[in-house]
Design a protein around this motif. Structure first.
Motif, short mmCIF file in Angstrom:
data_model
loop_
_atom_site.label_atom_id
_atom_site.label_comp_id
_atom_site.label_asym_id
_atom_site.label_seq_id
_atom_site.Cartn_x
_atom_site.Cartn_y
_atom_site.Cartn_z
N UNK B 177 0.66 -1.13 0.10
CA UNK B 177 -0.09 0.08 -0.09
C UNK B 177 0.77 1.17 -0.17
N UNK B 178 2.27 1.22 -0.04
CA UNK B 178 3.00 2.44 0.03
C UNK B 178 3.31 2.96 -1.33
N UNK B 179 2.23 3.52 -1.97
CA UNK B 179 2.19 4.06 -3.15
C UNK B 179 1.40 5.43 -3.20
N UNK B 180 1.68 6.08 -3.98
CA UNK B 180 1.35 7.65 -4.10
C UNK B 180 -0.07 7.69 -4.75
N UNK B 181 -0.71 8.99 -4.63
CA UNK B 181 -1.72 9.11 -5.13
C UNK B 181 -1.82 9.43 -6.72
N UNK B 182 -2.74 8.93 -7.64
CA UNK B 182 -2.81 9.34 -8.88
C UNK B 182 -3.46 10.70 -9.17
N UNK B 183 -4.66 10.95 -8.17
CA UNK B 183 -5.23 12.11 -8.05
C UNK B 183 -4.37 13.37 -7.62
N UNK B 184 -4.34 14.36 -8.39
CA UNK B 184 -3.53 15.68 -8.24
C UNK B 184 -4.45 16.46 -7.07
N UNK B 185 -5.69 15.96 -6.66
CA UNK B 185 -6.53 16.75 -5.71
C UNK B 185 -6.61 18.18 -6.18
#
Lengths: 428, 428
Positions: B177-185
């Protein structure tokens, strides 16, 4: 010159020149004092409902707070609570109630020994008929018949307690306290086979040895002349030993080593005397204690004040409130607290004279629960130069407004050391 | 007979004989309730300014305090705060918001799976045009087109949420689960490449798989007939999935296993339903909730009281104050709190009848910040035999004088267990 190792283990500040006077301390623990509001008492707790001029005087001249003996939300037994209050975190020092009770009745123990508290009980066909064998009062001869038994490299010692109580100490290599109770804790229940609770070979070995000993003890006791006499007299025979609360003898640094204080203990209960003994305190037997709640308390306070002549710190334990709470007897608990309070006038005199007087409880025993609870207990430090607060009554809710706020059991001794000017300096 | 392993994991005291009655509990969490004094409200907080006779009655009959959901100075999200309040320390049990949200919309997950919350969004040339794809309301067909995709040994499941919301679950060996978001928010921002945040091969593998899936999903969605229809109707196409909040499916012991309480949850938000689902609570859908703030709250309280017939513990969540706080709408937040209070009359009745009623918030959302803050929130325990205090108003500053003092989120459940007489005994 002190070795580095000794110095690093001391928590107290060395007295400069060894001669500077510092304050003396009485720590009074009223077992099971805390409670919850009870409708029949006008929505007061027994402590709030009781007439307690002495405790209130200490609150008025002292600094108050609420104490969570083993931390917030933890419902503590008396054993772990007392270790915490005396500054020995139970997570480090608690190994089970057995060794503490065993020490309290004078059992000789060494590092690695495993001790249990036991009852002499009446057992027929593995069913517990009477957990206290008709509350037998004289077990000296029975105990004598069980001693110095050796089985599989383990030496067993039985130590006589009061009434039906005893301790069992196992001495030998490779033992463990991680074993279950033989006592089912209910009459009509079966004697439980002792089993390892952590699956280690040491625990398996210990469980096996205890089971063998219990069988041998049962056959010895069942045929013992004292039990023949009891049967003839229509009394239940004390034909079994039921061990419970097993644990290894804890390695506890002495109270003097930890605090540099010569300490005494005034207590009747085996557990409290045992804890004090393991900490190297002098256990003082008070003269004039009749066993009645009032005179007993008076004698204990007189004894504690006398002990101050030769000691720096006196721990006093008074049972009673706990038992009445466990009976759900709110009026009895209220009356008991009032009777105790009358005996505490001497503590007010001590505090006025400058002795540091700390009063608290080891846990709450709400009558509505008839059991220990996690509710915090009131605590007061009076005498010496404490920062007095606005609290003028020693009660669960009054002390919530105290200057100390909410503290833990392990905060008590640092506060004692701080107030008597003996706390170790951190940093420079 | 309970095995040793099971027994050692239980935190609650076994009920003697299994039949002794004990008190029931309603725990109400008012999301984002806490605030700071606001000049426009006469230097009161919205909670202080609102007319709240029900909450004030609970405060008057209960014991109050201030609660730091995740400890002093920590500014918590709703996810970690709820874990803490329900007795699951987030340092142990929190693995990210994704799996909690995914569970809340019914995603099936197994140990080792990795879950994300996602938005259906409108993306052109890797730029996020609309994070919610025009607040699309119907995604069933789009979700259907994305399911059962397998890439490099990973199976992807997309689960439909409300509106533009969805969850993405990855099933396969060696995921992280140690991955970043694709959503830039932010709208106008670029879709972010998902990267490993801890440098492990598992996280690299997971990030790579998610990026591949996103590309494939974009091409499937962009050509989907629903999106052609949306473009024709002048609506932004839902042509991308934007995963965020990734985390492995947490291994959470059930609430029943932990406390021995049959628990129900009354909540609308996916996060809260997800947390309850992962804890094995029964998630109750309340009839008559119109979605309007007032009727919704009334229905929730009615539903919670009904659930008490078949459950020991009911967790109720009411959103609203948080959103208004995040909007910086202090008058709106004040009015909302007053409206909610009217629905809470039933809780006062429950407390009077002896049910333990606990009310608190998961965090403060000060209007002046328009964001969560680390300010503590008020908490009250009413009913049962609590130690009442002098607090007669449920407010941030009134509760600072309460008998509980300052507590942490993880203190809430031990206090519940203590008050209903079910807390496990430590020591003997």
């Amino acid at each position: 010159m002190m070795s580095h190792k000794r110095a690093s283990r001391r928590l107290f500040a060395p007295t400069p020149g060894g001669t500077v006077a510092f304050g003396k301390t009485i720590l009074l623990v009223l077992d099971g004092l805390g409670d919850r509001p009870i409708h029949a008492l006008g929505d007061l707790t027994p402590l709030e409902a009781a007439h307690t001029p002495s405790l209130d005087a200490l609150a008025a001249m002292g600094e108050c707070g609420l104490m969570h003996p083993c931390g917030r939300g933890v419902r503590p037994g008396s054993d772990v609570a007392h270790l915490a209050i005396l500054g020995y975190p139970p997570t480090t020092y608690y190994t089970g109630r057995g060794p503490l009770e065993a020490a309290g009745i004078g059992a000789e123990m060494h590092a690695g020994d495993v001790a249990f508290r036991c009852n002499f009980a009446t057992v027929e066909d593995d069913v517990i008929i009477d957990r206290r064998a008709g509350r037998i009062s004289e077990t000296a001869s029975l105990v004598g018949a069980l001693n110095d038994i050796q089985l599989e490299g383990v030496t067993f010692s039985v130590v006589r307690g009061t009434g039906h109580r005893a301790a069992l100490v196992l001495h030998g290599a490779g033992l463990s306290g991680a074993v279950s109770d033989a006592d089912s804790h209910v009459e009509g229940g079966r004697v439980q086979e002792v089993v390892a609770t952590d699956g280690t070979p040491e625990a398996e070995r210990t469980a096996c040895a205890v089971n063998q000993f219990m069988n041998l003890a049962h056959s010895i006791l069942d045929g013992h002349r004292d039990n023949k006499a009891r049967r003839s007299a229509g009394l239940p025979p004390a034909n079994a030993l039921l061990p419970r609360g097993g644990g290894v003898c804890p390695s506890i640094p002495s109270f003097f080593e930890r605090y540099g204080l010569r300490a005494a203990c005034v207590a009747g209960g085996g557990l409290y005397r045992g804890i004090a003994t393991l900490m190297g305190m002098d256990v003082v037997d008070v003269a004039g204690a009749t066993g009645l709640p009032n005179t007993d308390a008076v004698a204990k306070i007189v004894g504690a004040r006398s002990a101050l002549a030769t000691h720096d710190f006196v721990f006093v334990h008074i049972k009673g409130a706990d038992s009445l709470g466990e009976d759900g007897d709110s009026r009895g608990k209220t009356k008991f607290i009032a009777r105790i309070d009358a005996a505490l006038e001497g503590l007010v005199d001590e505090a006025v004279a400058g002795t540091l007087v700390a009063v608290t409880a080891d846990h709450s025993t709400p009558c509505a629960l008839a059991a220990h609870s996690a509710d915090p207990v009131p605590v007061v430090f009076a005498g010496s130069s404490v920062r007095t607060d606005s609290v003028a009554a020693f009660g669960e809710r009054a002390c919530a407004d105290g200057g100390l706020g909410h503290v833990s059991g392990t905060d008590v001794m640092p506060q004692v050391m701080n107030l008597i000017g003996r706390q170790h300096l951190y940093g420079a």
